[in-house]
Design an enzyme around this catalytic site. Structure first.
Site, PDB file in Angstrom:
ATOM      1  N   ASP A  82      -2.610   1.855  -4.430  1.00 18.35           N
ATOM      2  CA  ASP A  82      -3.830   2.181  -3.704  1.00 18.35           C
ATOM      3  C   ASP A  82      -4.873   1.083  -3.906  1.00 18.35           C
ATOM      4  O   ASP A  82      -4.830   0.323  -4.878  1.00 18.35           O
ATOM      5  CB  ASP A  82      -4.400   3.518  -4.174  1.00 18.35           C
ATOM      6  CG  ASP A  82      -3.482   4.679  -3.805  1.00 18.35           C
ATOM      7  OD1 ASP A  82      -2.787   4.578  -2.768  1.00 18.35           O
ATOM      8  OD2 ASP A  82      -3.448   5.673  -4.566  1.00 18.35           O
TER       9      ASP A  82
ATOM     10  N   HIS B 138       0.815  -1.211   0.000  1.00 16.04           N
ATOM     11  CA  HIS B 138       0.000   0.000   0.000  1.00 16.04           C
ATOM     12  C   HIS B 138       0.852   1.266   0.000  1.00 16.04           C
ATOM     13  O   HIS B 138       0.318   2.382  -0.129  1.00 16.04           O
ATOM     14  CB  HIS B 138      -0.920   0.018   1.233  1.00 16.04           C
ATOM     15  CG  HIS B 138      -2.215   0.731   1.015  1.00 16.04           C
ATOM     16  ND1 HIS B 138      -2.352   1.747   0.092  1.00 16.04           N
ATOM     17  CD2 HIS B 138      -3.433   0.585   1.585  1.00 16.04           C
ATOM     18  CE1 HIS B 138      -3.604   2.196   0.119  1.00 16.04           C
ATOM     19  NE2 HIS B 138      -4.279   1.517   1.029  1.00 16.04           N
TER      20      HIS B 138
END
Length: 438
Positions: free
Chosen positions: A415, A411
């Site tokens: 996204d 992450h």
């Protein structure tokens, strides 16, 4: 000890296949080694009789070290008995050959002794000295965690800094809050992790029961442990799970199975998944990337690693330039790499350079898994078991071959919306497969 790759500096003797006094032919397996990259059986460079074994099982030595002596078949058999107990003496000649040996001998008694030697050279030679006492993997870890390798006492041969040394150094820095790990801007972050995570990183004292079986971790098991802990420590892991209908793939597979078998390949669900993943990686290139410090490297090639479960651990051989292969070529490559992995015949460059990894826990019946990213990649695809389940199709209950696919992603750079876009495209590609694409 053979040079098993440009970045390999040492190897561990895991098992001697031949013993002192045994006759051996050229290219016959002589011993088995484990390195940072791969476990492999090493063939004999000559025919003759094993007259001396200089490095015992479990010992780690630099590449090009002499680990055994092969005499002619006519040589007397007196040499074996003389060398049978010589695990340590043969190492003596290696000390003069390595100029950095003095720091190794005085490091524990006088910790400050190595420092002047490291500081004495000019700035241009300091980097060279660091390269001499560390592997590319160690330098990569150091760069990611902003660690100065010259500040670490190496426990390896000639003072080399091993992975255990640098990971231990990082953990100690976290345990102390500020420590020596971070620069400005990272100190607070490291301190917070150390304060909260120390309980988890310090294993509680444990005493085995009298009836417990205790054995040391194998070299491969240790390296798997190091890589997994490093990955968890490096990437912000998040997982997305999608359910895929494999009805269309099942029909095409049934129609083409005989054709592929005639060509010497087995057409599996995995073959379709790899091909669909490759096409999707081209459409969403961030998933085929790596992180290098504060930069993102978008890879031109798609090199897909396929996790292979072995009786003694796990290995990830890589299909290089996978995007240039047909479905038939991918099927052949998977079968070839898996077979040679189980036979310990892989080369170091066949387990490195991957840009994306696929693991298949479904082969053992798992519905899905939450795989750990294979560093320095930013994503990994987990494949669940393809099984018939009741699903709703056009407001009616139907029986379809279904499977869960899981994308584990970093992450820091990917996204959730991008990860889900990737998985949506992969799902659509598999459920609407074009037979003309085979």
């Amino acid at each position: 000890m053979p040079q098993m790759g440009e970045s390999i500096a040492e190897g561990t003797i895991v098992r001697w296949i031949k013993k002192v006094g045994d006759t051996i032919d050229r290219d016959e397996p002589l011993f088995e080694i484990s390195t940072d990259k791969v476990d492999a059986e090493i063939p004999s460079p000559a025919a003759g009789v094993i007259s001396e074994i200089r490095v015992q099982e479990g010992e780690t030595v630099p590449v090009n070290s002499v680990v055994a002596v092969i005499g002619s078949a006519a040589a007397p058999a007196s040499a074996p008995s003389a060398s049978a107990g010589k695990a340590e003496p043969p190492k003596a000649p290696e000390a003069p050959a390595a100029p950095p040996a003095p720091p190794q001998g005085g490091a524990l008694a006088v910790p400050s002794a190595p420092a002047p030697k490291a500081a004495a050279p000019a700035a241009g030679s300091t980097e060279e000295a660091i390269r001499e006492r560390s592997s590319p993997l160690v330098r990569k870890i150091a760069k990611e965690h902003h660690v100065d390798i010259s500040q670490i006492h190496g426990t390896g041969i000639a003072g080399r800094v091993t992975k255990d040394d640098i990971l231990g150094f990082i953990d100690r820095g976290r345990a102390g809050g500020v420590g020596q790990v971070g620069r400005v801007g990272q100190v607070g972050q490291v301190g917070q992790v150390g304060q909260v995570g120390q309980v988890g990183t310090s294993a509680p004292a444990f005493t085995p029961d009298a009836f417990d079986h205790v054995e040391k971790m194998s070299v491969m098991r240790k390296r798997i442990a190091e890589h997994m802990v490093l990955s968890r420590r490096t990437s912000a892991h998040v997982h997305s799970v999608f359910e895929v209908d494999f009805s269309r793939i099942a029909q095409i597979r049934q129609a083409k199975k005989a054709e592929f078998e005639a060509a010497g390949a087995k057409l599996t669900y995995m073959s379709f998944i790899i091909k669909a993943a490759i096409d999707t990686l081209r459409a969403v290139p961030i998933v085929n990337a790596s992180v290098d410090g504060d930069t993102i490297v978008y890879h031109k090639d798609v090199n897909v690693g396929i996790a292979v479960a072995l009786d003694w651990g796990l290995i990830v051989p890589v299909i290089k330039h996978a995007d240039e292969r047909t479905l038939l070529g991918l099927s052949r490559a998977v079968a070839d790499l898996a077979a040679r992995a189980r036979a310990k015949q892989l080369k170091p460059d066949e387990v490195s350079g991957g840009t994306f990894t696929i693991t298949n826990p479904g082969v053992f019946g798992a519905l899905f898994g939450m795989p750990i990213i294979n560093q320095p990649q930013v994503a990994i695809l987990g494949v669940g078991n393809v099984e018939k389940r009741p699903v709703v199709v056009d407001d009616a209950i139907a029986i379809r071959p279904m499977a869960y696919l899981t994308l584990g992603y970093d992450h820091r750079v990917i996204d959730g919306a991008v990860a889900d876009e990737f998985m949506s495209m992969l799902k659509r590609s598999l459920e609407q497969w074009d037979p003309a694409a085979i």
